[in-house]
Design a protein around this motif. Sequence first.
Motif, PDB file in Angstrom:
ATOM      1  N   THR A 167       0.797  -1.228   0.000  1.00  0.00           N
ATOM      2  CA  THR A 167       0.000   0.000   0.000  1.00  0.00           C
ATOM      3  C   THR A 167       0.829   1.278   0.000  1.00  0.00           C
ATOM      4  O   THR A 167       0.364   2.314  -0.454  1.00  0.00           O
ATOM      5  CB  THR A 167      -0.937   0.014   1.220  1.00  0.00           C
ATOM      6  N   GLY A 168       2.065   1.235   0.530  1.00  0.00           N
ATOM      7  CA  GLY A 168       2.865   2.448   0.507  1.00  0.00           C
ATOM      8  C   GLY A 168       3.898   2.526   1.601  1.00  0.00           C
ATOM      9  O   GLY A 168       4.116   1.576   2.366  1.00  0.00           O
ATOM     10  N   LYS A 169       4.522   3.678   1.676  1.00  0.00           N
ATOM     11  CA  LYS A 169       5.632   3.896   2.602  1.00  0.00           C
ATOM     12  C   LYS A 169       5.206   3.768   4.059  1.00  0.00           C
ATOM     13  O   LYS A 169       5.948   3.221   4.891  1.00  0.00           O
ATOM     14  CB  LYS A 169       6.231   5.276   2.350  1.00  0.00           C
ATOM     15  N   LYS A 170       4.017   4.276   4.380  1.00  0.00           N
ATOM     16  CA  LYS A 170       3.563   4.272   5.774  1.00  0.00           C
ATOM     17  C   LYS A 170       3.537   2.863   6.346  1.00  0.00           C
ATOM     18  O   LYS A 170       3.869   2.636   7.519  1.00  0.00           O
ATOM     19  CB  LYS A 170       2.179   4.914   5.864  1.00  0.00           C
ATOM     20  N   GLU A 171       3.147   1.889   5.516  1.00  0.00           N
ATOM     21  CA  GLU A 171       3.070   0.507   5.971  1.00  0.00           C
ATOM     22  C   GLU A 171       4.373  -0.257   5.755  1.00  0.00           C
ATOM     23  O   GLU A 171       4.468  -1.437   6.091  1.00  0.00           O
ATOM     24  CB  GLU A 171       1.923  -0.224   5.251  1.00  0.00           C
ATOM     25  N   GLY A 172       5.355   0.434   5.156  1.00  0.00           N
ATOM     26  CA  GLY A 172       6.663  -0.184   4.975  1.00  0.00           C
ATOM     27  C   GLY A 172       6.810  -1.017   3.723  1.00  0.00           C
ATOM     28  O   GLY A 172       7.868  -1.602   3.476  1.00  0.00           O
ATOM     29  N   GLN A 173       5.759  -1.067   2.909  1.00  0.00           N
ATOM     30  CA  GLN A 173       5.854  -1.837   1.661  1.00  0.00           C
ATOM     31  C   GLN A 173       4.886  -1.295   0.612  1.00  0.00           C
ATOM     32  O   GLN A 173       3.679  -1.278   0.804  1.00  0.00           O
ATOM     33  CB  GLN A 173       5.575  -3.323   1.922  1.00  0.00           C
ATOM     34  N   GLY A 174       5.477  -0.821  -0.444  1.00  0.00           N
ATOM     35  CA  GLY A 174       4.709  -0.328  -1.570  1.00  0.00           C
ATOM     36  C   GLY A 174       5.429  -0.774  -2.827  1.00  0.00           C
ATOM     37  O   GLY A 174       5.793  -1.944  -2.966  1.00  0.00           O
ATOM     38  N   PHE A 175       5.681   0.147  -3.740  1.00  0.00           N
ATOM     39  CA  PHE A 175       6.535  -0.199  -4.883  1.00  0.00           C
ATOM     40  C   PHE A 175       7.971  -0.397  -4.402  1.00  0.00           C
ATOM     41  O   PHE A 175       8.748  -1.126  -5.006  1.00  0.00           O
ATOM     42  CB  PHE A 175       6.460   0.895  -5.946  1.00  0.00           C
ATOM     43  N   TYR A 176       8.274   0.258  -3.289  1.00  0.00           N
ATOM     44  CA  TYR A 176       9.576   0.098  -2.647  1.00  0.00           C
ATOM     45  C   TYR A 176       9.415  -0.696  -1.355  1.00  0.00           C
ATOM     46  O   TYR A 176       8.325  -0.752  -0.770  1.00  0.00           O
ATOM     47  CB  TYR A 176      10.183   1.468  -2.300  1.00  0.00           C
ATOM     48  N   GLU A 177      10.511  -1.280  -0.899  1.00  0.00           N
ATOM     49  CA  GLU A 177      10.610  -1.846   0.441  1.00  0.00           C
ATOM     50  C   GLU A 177      11.222  -0.777   1.346  1.00  0.00           C
ATOM     51  O   GLU A 177      12.132  -0.048   0.928  1.00  0.00           O
ATOM     52  CB  GLU A 177      11.500  -3.086   0.443  1.00  0.00           C
ATOM     53  N   TYR A 178      10.736  -0.688   2.582  1.00  0.00           N
ATOM     54  CA  TYR A 178      11.230   0.314   3.523  1.00  0.00           C
ATOM     55  C   TYR A 178      11.702  -0.367   4.810  1.00  0.00           C
ATOM     56  O   TYR A 178      10.994  -0.373   5.822  1.00  0.00           O
ATOM     57  CB  TYR A 178      10.133   1.340   3.835  1.00  0.00           C
ATOM     58  N   PRO A 179      12.873  -0.985   4.769  1.00  0.00           N
ATOM     59  CA  PRO A 179      13.375  -1.687   5.963  1.00  0.00           C
ATOM     60  C   PRO A 179      13.680  -0.718   7.091  1.00  0.00           C
ATOM     61  O   PRO A 179      14.186   0.378   6.857  1.00  0.00           O
ATOM     62  CB  PRO A 179      14.651  -2.368   5.455  1.00  0.00           C
ATOM     63  N   LYS A 180      13.360  -1.087   8.304  1.00  0.00           N
ATOM     64  CA  LYS A 180      13.633  -0.228   9.453  1.00  0.00           C
ATOM     65  C   LYS A 180      15.135  -0.032   9.610  1.00  0.00           C
ATOM     66  O   LYS A 180      15.891  -0.996   9.667  1.00  0.00           O
ATOM     67  CB  LYS A 180      13.047  -0.843  10.719  1.00  0.00           C
ATOM     68  N   GLY A 181      15.524   1.234   9.661  1.00  0.00           N
ATOM     69  CA  GLY A 181      16.931   1.555   9.841  1.00  0.00           C
ATOM     70  C   GLY A 181      17.774   1.382   8.589  1.00  0.00           C
ATOM     71  O   GLY A 181      18.981   1.592   8.608  1.00  0.00           O
ATOM     72  N   GLY A 182      17.126   1.014   7.476  1.00  0.00           N
ATOM     73  CA  GLY A 182      17.874   0.797   6.231  1.00  0.00           C
ATOM     74  C   GLY A 182      17.384   1.691   5.113  1.00  0.00           C
ATOM     75  O   GLY A 182      16.414   2.444   5.265  1.00  0.00           O
ATOM     76  N   LYS A 183      18.039   1.610   3.977  1.00  0.00           N
ATOM     77  CA  LYS A 183      17.697   2.429   2.825  1.00  0.00           C
ATOM     78  C   LYS A 183      16.619   1.736   1.994  1.00  0.00           C
ATOM     79  O   LYS A 183      16.642   0.527   1.808  1.00  0.00           O
ATOM     80  CB  LYS A 183      18.952   2.671   1.977  1.00  0.00           C
ATOM     81  N   LYS A 184      15.668   2.500   1.516  1.00  0.00           N
ATOM     82  CA  LYS A 184      14.595   1.917   0.714  1.00  0.00           C
ATOM     83  C   LYS A 184      15.151   1.355  -0.594  1.00  0.00           C
ATOM     84  O   LYS A 184      16.180   1.819  -1.109  1.00  0.00           O
ATOM     85  CB  LYS A 184      13.521   2.958   0.422  1.00  0.00           C
TER      86      LYS A 184
END
Length: 714
Positions: free
Chosen positions: A583-600
Amino acid sequence: MEHIKYNIDPQGIATIIWDVAGSPVNIMNAHTMAEFFSVMDQALGDAAVKGIVVGSAKSDFIAGGDLKWFLNYDQSKADCFEMLMDTHKAMRRMETGGKPIVAAMNGLALGGGVEIALACHHRIMTDHPKNKMGLVECSIGLFPGAGGTQRFLRMIGVQKSIQYITQSKKLTAQQALKDGLIDAVCAPDEDIIAKAKNWILAQTEAVVQPWDVKRYQIPGTPVGVGQVSGITEFYSVSNAMAYKNTHGNMLHIKNVLSALYHGAGCAIDNALELEARYFVDTLFTKETKNIIRSSFIFIGDAAKGKGKPKGFEKAEYRKVGVLGAGMMGAGIAYVSAKAGLEVVLKDTALENAEKGKGYSQMIEAKKLEKKRTTPEKMEALLGNIQPTDKVADLADCDLIIEAVFENEKLKNTVTQETEAVIGKEVIYASNTSTIPITTLAKASSKPDKYIGLHFFSPVDKMPLVEIIVGEQTSDATLAAAIDYVIKIRKVPIVVKDGRGFFTSRVFGKFVNEGISMLSEGIPPAVIENVAKKIGMPVGPLAISDEVNLKLMLDIMGEDPNLTAHEKQLEKTIAKIVSHYGRTGKKEGQGFYEYPKGGKKYLWPQWAEIFPRVSDYDEAEIGHRLLFAMVIDAYKCLDSGVLQAPKDADVGSILGLGFPIHTGGVMGYVDYIGGEAFAATAHDLALKHGERFDLPESLKERIKSAGEARVFYKN
């Protein structure tokens, strides 16, 4: 003389005072420069003159070149080069004339004003927080053309020259003194002209510029053949960094680096000739004309409130009520308090309102850490914000701005609740980005006082405010809303009502095209990188993650007029959300992955969901992303959502990040040429669908223009 005042005192000191007629600031153009150099030559040739002071009768020194003059410059390149060389020769006469010349910089000194000061032998600057000096030409698509590159280079060296000039850095008096760009500071209550005269009277030896001394060496230049490679490598790195940031779209950056590099190996006169050649090459590019027109003239006019209806007095504000203390509401509260207004920040719970105020505290704390504010100023700003959960606290506000969740029912409830306690003459504004103002105004008891103020996130950094006029919004309400936007130092554009208004609607086309290309199998990294290559600040997939795919679905679901392409896109997004939970950045997964403490990073599974193709064309990808926005922006203009092409350009540059070197969404048509634009759109429509078909009125505009520009003369 019309623009320059000349006087010789009993001690033999001449004062040459800039006081450009009919202008609030001193600007440099063919007329003012001709007068200045004529008077300067008179002083240099007068045996009775012992020294010369260059000053200003206005509150600032010299604001720089007249950009409208540059934009409308209609002489040949050869004439322009000759004009620059005449300027260089006149300024060299100042340096080598044997008489001490002092620049008395009593206020702001920018661009060409700094260049005149650099040609003086001594520079004094009034030490006031608002006074700055700098070569800022790169910010409007040019670079210093009156000796600035070469004199900066010889005064502060390669690294600082590149940094200060390419970044258009403005220096305080103390910073300029530390760098050696000025020689002395003057207290605000001191007589700067008298101080300049005293310096002249104290001189006992002939004055000469450092670069006219034999064996003069540029600061920081290494001695010895074996060390020269270090400077060469620095230029190479600077060039590479410039390309990385501009993707070759900003020729003026490349040219200023070339002028510095080649000028460093020459004596001053040859170096100035090199600068002149690179400047001429820059001035005559369409990119520079576009940047001057859009960034200086269009945005400058909008920032001054020139879109305000005539006949209305300036509206004064004391207290603003902001409804909703989320990210947008907190940002609106901050910029209002920063402008000196009292703010009542209301939310459903006091804890939430306090948290919203904390946003302002966080911003100010960072500024305090960097010494960009003082504890006293920070305390005063925060003292302007009153968090509350009580609607009664809004009673004495003279403007209400609603920034609650994007839900029509909720907004209607908040409107009625607030209007029950505020005065009848108080304007009520909604920060909605998608819901028509006319629709929301139905919940209001005074629709003539209802208007849209669409801010952009983050509010403290984004300069644009889209003012949306509903069917019943009065001109008086619009005029007052513009006054508020100017008060908080934002740039307004006026937009008529409609779903998505202008910016949200047009930017949606950019996002949609990116997702469509992903579903066609074009690699996501290619889509994102091409977007940046053409000049967009961020790719469409990253933006989609910021907006949130679920929210995009909700907005699509409320639009009864989706095109066939948009309906297919809705199915694609629904699949991504429901089948894959992305769904997106807020949930940590959208077109990108958003690992905690890491680079998307881009989610690697897209290749399995949408099998990749290899026969994509990068130029076509770029065209699809930009043409989708340009065509829809024109539809906004054609239907009356926008009043003029310049409003589209201002909104697209400040609100969407549209490539400024193209001039904006309407300027883009002129940038690539009307006929070429029509031909490319035709090819895209045949291959990808009717969304790239041009409206008939645009086809007619292009046909009528022929080889001339479609929207702008210059």
